[in-house]
Design a protein around this motif. Structure first.
Motif, short mmCIF file in Angstrom:
data_model
loop_
_atom_site.label_atom_id
_atom_site.label_comp_id
_atom_site.label_asym_id
_atom_site.label_seq_id
_atom_site.Cartn_x
_atom_site.Cartn_y
_atom_site.Cartn_z
N THR A 100 27.88 47.09 9.88
CA THR A 100 29.03 46.50 9.21
C THR A 100 28.65 45.81 7.90
O THR A 100 29.53 45.43 7.12
CB THR A 100 29.72 45.48 10.13
OG1 THR A 100 28.76 44.51 10.56
CG2 THR A 100 30.32 46.17 11.34
N GLN A 101 27.36 45.63 7.65
CA GLN A 101 26.91 45.03 6.40
C GLN A 101 26.64 46.09 5.34
O GLN A 101 26.06 45.80 4.30
CB GLN A 101 25.65 44.19 6.66
CG GLN A 101 25.38 43.12 5.61
CD GLN A 101 24.21 42.22 5.99
OE1 GLN A 101 23.74 42.25 7.13
NE2 GLN A 101 23.72 41.44 5.04
N VAL A 106 25.18 45.13 1.35
CA VAL A 106 25.90 43.95 0.87
C VAL A 106 25.04 42.73 1.17
O VAL A 106 24.83 42.38 2.34
CB VAL A 106 27.28 43.82 1.53
CG1 VAL A 106 28.03 42.61 0.95
CG2 VAL A 106 28.09 45.09 1.35
N ILE A 122 28.17 49.51 3.04
CA ILE A 122 29.24 50.37 2.54
C ILE A 122 28.73 51.79 2.65
O ILE A 122 27.73 52.15 2.02
CB ILE A 122 29.62 50.02 1.09
CG1 ILE A 122 30.16 48.59 1.01
CG2 ILE A 122 30.64 51.01 0.55
CD1 ILE A 122 30.37 48.10 -0.41
N HIS A 123 29.39 52.61 3.44
CA HIS A 123 28.91 53.97 3.72
C HIS A 123 29.92 54.97 3.17
O HIS A 123 31.05 55.06 3.64
CB HIS A 123 28.74 54.15 5.24
CG HIS A 123 28.16 55.48 5.61
ND1 HIS A 123 28.05 55.93 6.91
CD2 HIS A 123 27.63 56.48 4.84
CE1 HIS A 123 27.51 57.12 6.94
NE2 HIS A 123 27.25 57.49 5.68
N GLN A 174 36.36 51.65 1.41
CA GLN A 174 35.09 51.18 1.97
C GLN A 174 34.70 49.81 1.41
O GLN A 174 34.23 48.94 2.14
CB GLN A 174 33.99 52.20 1.70
CG GLN A 174 34.08 53.47 2.53
CD GLN A 174 33.81 53.21 4.01
OE1 GLN A 174 32.98 52.39 4.37
NE2 GLN A 174 34.53 53.90 4.86
N SER A 222 36.98 47.17 3.02
CA SER A 222 36.62 46.91 4.41
C SER A 222 35.34 46.10 4.53
O SER A 222 35.22 45.23 5.40
CB SER A 222 36.45 48.24 5.16
OG SER A 222 36.04 48.03 6.49
N ALA A 223 34.37 46.34 3.63
CA ALA A 223 33.08 45.66 3.73
C ALA A 223 33.09 44.27 3.13
O ALA A 223 32.39 43.37 3.61
CB ALA A 223 32.00 46.51 3.06
#
Length: 426
Positions: free
Chosen positions: A165-166, A120, A168-169, A317, A320-321
């Motif tokens: 946290t940066q 991101v 998207i997994h 996901q 959340s991101a």
């Protein structure tokens, strides 16, 4: 003329991000003792036509999902949000990919490696600027100052470290490792090796069937070099197709040829289908989906078992991101929708519209969309029509047997009944 300075795609996406986090960094310790390192492996599997066909069928259908930024209020009402995030998701997540290409690549990475990472990218104001699938060769999770970082290595030799946290997994087969999905080759490798061996056997059988094999016997005692000359002459006349070759050889009674008949063994069609179906089952794709010969029920089963789980995971996901906890508390979400009615039969569409139309479930435009028709101009297409044959369930007794909501008979001679007071006063 000044020489143009070339800039790598790596620097365009990641800028000047350091290759290591600030301070002392150590490998992130896994609860189960597994290494926090994941090496991408799956290029060889993607070379298999069976694997590629199965993954392509999933990716091109996931890529048809419609991403939406919605906001849900306290009453549960949902409103579409038109903002920068919606524009990115709907049209072009990054300057090099449209939405279809973006989702196709992410899905392919997910099913080939069981892990897909999306970086991101933010601008200087903290707004989302782009979403980039990361084609890494190796990833290592490290920790520094209580923050988890992901250190990516690329085949070109570059490295970059970003906060976890940066990212998207997305992942599949999430079992042994605390953060990574497991690789495919341990479970799929033997099947692919068998298919490859079978394909080679078929190719060799075709070659063998077109070759003349035998023993050339000479009745006289010849020197080895003379015997080889006679062999080469026989091959040239009988077994070589060229412009100058007649295909006819002249032999005297001193030479005898004995043909060797060999029947190469091939894998039968039933076994080949069994192996191919194993690959399809592994990825959750029916052969009819791959060949686009599926029925309505087969498509619904494929969507619910394979496509919908990916859509749900992406929704969670991405939400959340892309949104902070406070933004999520205000009902901001990313969802991925599909118009499943596009794959329904005409009779199913007609029956659905006939039943839903009477209770006001669809607007005119929504019904026209089901049949791939253009919306009506103006506001006419947003109207809903309901049948007057339906009433509020709470008032059914009043209309049918003259009883009020308490079950007591109504005084039909009294025009002022409960529920009508307000209308009478008005």
């Amino acid at each position: 003329m000044a020489k143009k300075q070339r800039r790598s795609l790596f620097s365009i996406i990641f800028g000047n991000k350091p290759a290591a986090p600030p301070g002392m960094a150590t490998q992130l310790r896994m609860l189960n003792g597994y290494s926090p390192v994941f090496t991408a492996f799956g290029q060889e599997a993607y070379d298999s036509d069976d694997v590629r066909a199965a993954v392509d069928a999933i990716a091109r259908n996931v890529a048809k999902l419609h991403p939406k930024h919605i906001r849900k209020d306290a009453t549960g009402a949902i409103a579409n949000v038109s903002d920068n995030i919606q524009n990115l998701l709907e049209m072009q997540p990054n300057p090099y990919m449209d939405t279809y290409t973006f989702l196709y690549k992410v899905t392919t990475q997910l099913f080939m490696q069981n892990n897909a990472f999306i970086y991101v990218q933010y601008d200087s104001m903290g707004n989302v600027q782009g979403l980039y699938p990361i084609p890494f060769s190796n990833i290592q999770l490290i920790e520094s100052g209580g923050i988890v970082y992901a250190k990516f290595s690329f085949t070109g030799g570059d490295n970059v470290t970003v906060e976890y946290t940066q990212l998207i997994h997305l992942r599949r087969f999430f079992y042994r490792n605390d953060l990574y999905g497991e690789q495919n080759m341990q479970a799929l490798g033997q099947t692919l090796d068998t298919i490859n061996t079978a394909n080679q056997g078929i190719a060799n059988a075709v070659k063998s069937s077109n070759a003349l094999r035998g023993i050339l016997k000479s009745q006289n005692m010849l020197k080895p070099e003379d015997l080889r000359k006679k062999q080469q002459a026989f091959i040239s006349d009988y077994m070589t197709i060229s412009d100058g070759a007649s295909g006819v050889a002249a032999m005297d009674n001193t030479t005898d040829y004995q043909e060797l008949n060999s029947q190469p063994q091939q894998v039968n069609a039933i076994t080949m289908k069994f192996l191919s179906d194993k690959v399809c089952r592994y990825f959750g794709v029916a052969p009819e989906i791959i060949t686009s010969s599926y029925t309505e029920n087969q498509w619904n089963a494929f969507y619910e078992s394979t496509i919908e789980p990916v859509a749900i995971q992406m929704s969670l996901q991405f939400t959340s991101a892309l949104f902070s906890n406070r933004e999520q508390q205000f009902g901001n979400q990313i969802i991925f929708e599909a118009n499943r009615l596009e794959y329904a039969s005409a009779s199913t569409k007609i029956q659905l519209v006939q039943n839903a139309f009477q209770i006001g479930l669809f607007t005119y435009n929504e019904m026209r969309e089901i049949f791939n028709m253009a919306p009506l101009p103006g506001d006419d297409g947003d109207k809903r029509i309901v049948s007057l044959n339906f009433i509020d369930a709470k008032k059914a007794n009043k209309y049918q047997v003259g009883e009020d909501d308490t079950g007591q008979p109504e005084d039909l001679n009294n025009p002022m009944q409960e529920g009508d007071d307000q209308n009478a006063q008005t």
